[in-house]
Motif scaffolding. Structure first.
Motif, PDB file in Angstrom:
ATOM      1  N   ASP A  28      47.523  36.992  32.647  1.00 57.30           N
ATOM      2  CA  ASP A  28      48.082  37.547  33.880  1.00 57.30           C
ATOM      3  C   ASP A  28      46.915  37.728  34.840  1.00 57.30           C
ATOM      4  O   ASP A  28      46.343  38.809  34.962  1.00 57.30           O
ATOM      5  CB  ASP A  28      48.796  38.877  33.605  1.00 57.30           C
ATOM      6  CG  ASP A  28      49.515  39.420  34.826  1.00 57.30           C
ATOM      7  OD1 ASP A  28      49.198  38.998  35.964  1.00 57.30           O
ATOM      8  OD2 ASP A  28      50.387  40.293  34.651  1.00 57.30           O
ATOM      9  N   ARG A  29      46.540  36.639  35.486  1.00 61.70           N
ATOM     10  CA  ARG A  29      45.344  36.654  36.336  1.00 61.70           C
ATOM     11  C   ARG A  29      45.457  37.664  37.467  1.00 61.70           C
ATOM     12  O   ARG A  29      44.492  38.361  37.767  1.00 61.70           O
ATOM     13  CB  ARG A  29      45.073  35.258  36.891  1.00 61.70           C
ATOM     14  CG  ARG A  29      44.514  34.340  35.840  1.00 61.70           C
ATOM     15  CD  ARG A  29      43.803  33.149  36.408  1.00 61.70           C
ATOM     16  NE  ARG A  29      44.494  32.456  37.449  1.00 61.70           N
ATOM     17  CZ  ARG A  29      44.886  31.197  37.386  1.00 61.70           C
ATOM     18  NH1 ARG A  29      44.650  30.488  36.309  1.00 61.70           N
ATOM     19  NH2 ARG A  29      45.487  30.617  38.389  1.00 61.70           N
ATOM     20  N   LYS A  30      46.610  37.748  38.073  1.00 64.11           N
ATOM     21  CA  LYS A  30      46.767  38.675  39.205  1.00 64.11           C
ATOM     22  C   LYS A  30      46.486  40.114  38.764  1.00 64.11           C
ATOM     23  O   LYS A  30      45.729  40.843  39.411  1.00 64.11           O
ATOM     24  CB  LYS A  30      48.176  38.557  39.793  1.00 64.11           C
ATOM     25  CG  LYS A  30      48.382  39.384  41.030  1.00 64.11           C
ATOM     26  CD  LYS A  30      49.753  39.159  41.613  1.00 64.11           C
ATOM     27  CE  LYS A  30      49.948  40.045  42.837  1.00 64.11           C
ATOM     28  NZ  LYS A  30      51.295  39.902  43.400  1.00 64.11           N
ATOM     29  N   LYS A  31      47.075  40.517  37.671  1.00 65.03           N
ATOM     30  CA  LYS A  31      46.893  41.883  37.166  1.00 65.03           C
ATOM     31  C   LYS A  31      45.443  42.155  36.777  1.00 65.03           C
ATOM     32  O   LYS A  31      44.854  43.160  37.175  1.00 65.03           O
ATOM     33  CB  LYS A  31      47.805  42.112  35.960  1.00 65.03           C
ATOM     34  CG  LYS A  31      47.642  43.477  35.322  1.00 65.03           C
ATOM     35  CD  LYS A  31      48.570  43.624  34.127  1.00 65.03           C
ATOM     36  CE  LYS A  31      48.396  44.973  33.445  1.00 65.03           C
ATOM     37  NZ  LYS A  31      49.295  45.110  32.283  1.00 65.03           N
ATOM     38  N   TYR A  32      44.849  41.266  36.006  1.00 64.37           N
ATOM     39  CA  TYR A  32      43.517  41.533  35.479  1.00 64.37           C
ATOM     40  C   TYR A  32      42.405  41.270  36.478  1.00 64.37           C
ATOM     41  O   TYR A  32      41.327  41.849  36.372  1.00 64.37           O
ATOM     42  CB  TYR A  32      43.309  40.805  34.142  1.00 64.37           C
ATOM     43  CG  TYR A  32      44.166  41.461  33.096  1.00 64.37           C
ATOM     44  CD1 TYR A  32      43.796  42.669  32.537  1.00 64.37           C
ATOM     45  CD2 TYR A  32      45.407  40.919  32.743  1.00 64.37           C
ATOM     46  CE1 TYR A  32      44.614  43.314  31.637  1.00 64.37           C
ATOM     47  CE2 TYR A  32      46.231  41.569  31.839  1.00 64.37           C
ATOM     48  CZ  TYR A  32      45.833  42.773  31.295  1.00 64.37           C
ATOM     49  OH  TYR A  32      46.649  43.419  30.418  1.00 64.37           O
ATOM     50  N   MET A  33      42.647  40.451  37.489  1.00 63.13           N
ATOM     51  CA  MET A  33      41.638  40.277  38.530  1.00 63.13           C
ATOM     52  C   MET A  33      41.495  41.558  39.354  1.00 63.13           C
ATOM     53  O   MET A  33      40.431  41.859  39.871  1.00 63.13           O
ATOM     54  CB  MET A  33      41.969  39.097  39.444  1.00 63.13           C
ATOM     55  CG  MET A  33      41.761  37.737  38.793  1.00 63.13           C
ATOM     56  SD  MET A  33      40.135  37.520  38.017  1.00 63.13           S
ATOM     57  CE  MET A  33      40.557  37.634  36.284  1.00 63.13           C
ATOM     58  N   THR A  34      42.560  42.348  39.433  1.00 63.71           N
ATOM     59  CA  THR A  34      42.474  43.649  40.101  1.00 63.71           C
ATOM     60  C   THR A  34      41.447  44.522  39.379  1.00 63.71           C
ATOM     61  O   THR A  34      40.608  45.165  40.008  1.00 63.71           O
ATOM     62  CB  THR A  34      43.855  44.341  40.105  1.00 63.71           C
ATOM     63  OG1 THR A  34      44.768  43.493  40.798  1.00 63.71           O
ATOM     64  CG2 THR A  34      43.788  45.687  40.801  1.00 63.71           C
ATOM     65  N   TYR A  35      41.490  44.538  38.052  1.00 62.50           N
ATOM     66  CA  TYR A  35      40.508  45.301  37.276  1.00 62.50           C
ATOM     67  C   TYR A  35      39.113  44.711  37.445  1.00 62.50           C
ATOM     68  O   TYR A  35      38.128  45.445  37.567  1.00 62.50           O
ATOM     69  CB  TYR A  35      40.872  45.323  35.789  1.00 62.50           C
ATOM     70  CG  TYR A  35      42.197  45.959  35.482  1.00 62.50           C
ATOM     71  CD1 TYR A  35      42.578  47.172  36.061  1.00 62.50           C
ATOM     72  CD2 TYR A  35      43.094  45.355  34.609  1.00 62.50           C
ATOM     73  CE1 TYR A  35      43.804  47.755  35.768  1.00 62.50           C
ATOM     74  CE2 TYR A  35      44.318  45.938  34.310  1.00 62.50           C
ATOM     75  CZ  TYR A  35      44.667  47.141  34.888  1.00 62.50           C
ATOM     76  OH  TYR A  35      45.867  47.713  34.607  1.00 62.50           O
ATOM     77  N   CYS A  36      39.025  43.394  37.435  1.00 58.40           N
ATOM     78  CA  CYS A  36      37.718  42.743  37.567  1.00 58.40           C
ATOM     79  C   CYS A  36      37.052  43.104  38.902  1.00 58.40           C
ATOM     80  O   CYS A  36      35.840  43.323  38.958  1.00 58.40           O
ATOM     81  CB  CYS A  36      37.846  41.229  37.443  1.00 58.40           C
ATOM     82  SG  CYS A  36      38.123  40.664  35.745  1.00 58.40           S
ATOM     83  N   ARG A  37      37.843  43.162  39.965  1.00 59.62           N
ATOM     84  CA  ARG A  37      37.275  43.491  41.274  1.00 59.62           C
ATOM     85  C   ARG A  37      36.650  44.889  41.301  1.00 59.62           C
ATOM     86  O   ARG A  37      35.768  45.166  42.104  1.00 59.62           O
ATOM     87  CB  ARG A  37      38.349  43.376  42.360  1.00 59.62           C
ATOM     88  CG  ARG A  37      38.646  41.953  42.748  1.00 59.62           C
ATOM     89  CD  ARG A  37      39.627  41.872  43.920  1.00 59.62           C
ATOM     90  NE  ARG A  37      40.202  40.549  43.978  1.00 59.62           N
ATOM     91  CZ  ARG A  37      41.335  40.182  43.353  1.00 59.62           C
ATOM     92  NH1 ARG A  37      42.023  41.056  42.665  1.00 59.62           N
ATOM     93  NH2 ARG A  37      41.770  38.952  43.447  1.00 59.62           N
TER      94      ARG A  37
END
Length: 193
Positions: free
Chosen positions: A23-32
């Motif tokens: 779930d790239r959208k969800k986990y990219m939020t955390y990565c940012r």
């Protein structure tokens, strides 16, 4: 002994793995929100097309390290600084060892590439911060997190392990999730550590 490591492995067709755990959208939020974002080459934003990169592989072979801490180590880490320092030293030691073992496995499996956990730790400071190419591209590996994979679900579903976190003390164990991407299913014994 300060800790022991239990290695487990499991494999899955890449298409199924991506459908179930990515779930790239969800986990990219955390990565940012992470300090590694846009400062470490192994972390987002990635400089290539993720679908194209992962699409080259038919299988993912996931390797889990459950790092069980001794009661003496847990008791000895009695300040926030010791918790952070001791925990990090243990995790980094096991992580770097896993990365090296997976790079050795890559050499035996043509067309394979391994994935790590968390950001790259090969250099004291990543060259990305200064807008320079990676100094060790032959050794650096991208993290599973960087592709938007849910490590908590992977760990629970594939290995029946709950991820524990440091809070006011060291946890009973740490968990690291690495993998190796391949074009064909590997014999299970090949991925054993």
């Amino acid at each position: 002994m300060d800790y022991s490591v239990e290695y487990r492995n499991n494999s899955m067709p890449m298409a199924d793995f991506r459908q179930k755990y990515q779930d790239r959208k969800k986990y990219m939020t955390y990565c940012r929100e992470c300090t590694n974002y846009n400062t470490v080459w192994s972390c987002p934003p990635l400089a290539f097309d993720v679908d194209e990169y992962l699409g080259r592989f038919a299988w993912i072979n996931v390797v889990c390290a459950k790092i069980v801490l001794s009661s003496e180590v847990i008791a000895g880490a009695d300040t926030p600084e010791k918790i952070k320092t001791v925990g990090w030293e243990i995790l980094l030691t096991v992580k770097l060892d896993m990365e090296e073992k997976l790079r050795q496995l890559e050499r035996k499996i043509p067309g394979s590439i391994s994935l790590s956990s968390g950001g790259c730790n090969l250099c004291k400071a990543c060259s990305r911060k200064d807008a320079h190419p990676c100094r060790q591209p032959d050794r650096m590996r991208y993290s599973l997190d960087a592709f938007g994979f849910d490590l908590t679900a992977i760990t629970k579903d594939m290995f029946d392990i709950d991820i524990l976190w440091c809070k006011e003390r060291l946890p009973d164990y740490f968990t690291l999730i690495h993998g190796i991407l391949t074009k064909e299913k590997l014999p299970e014994m090949l991925c054993r550590f």
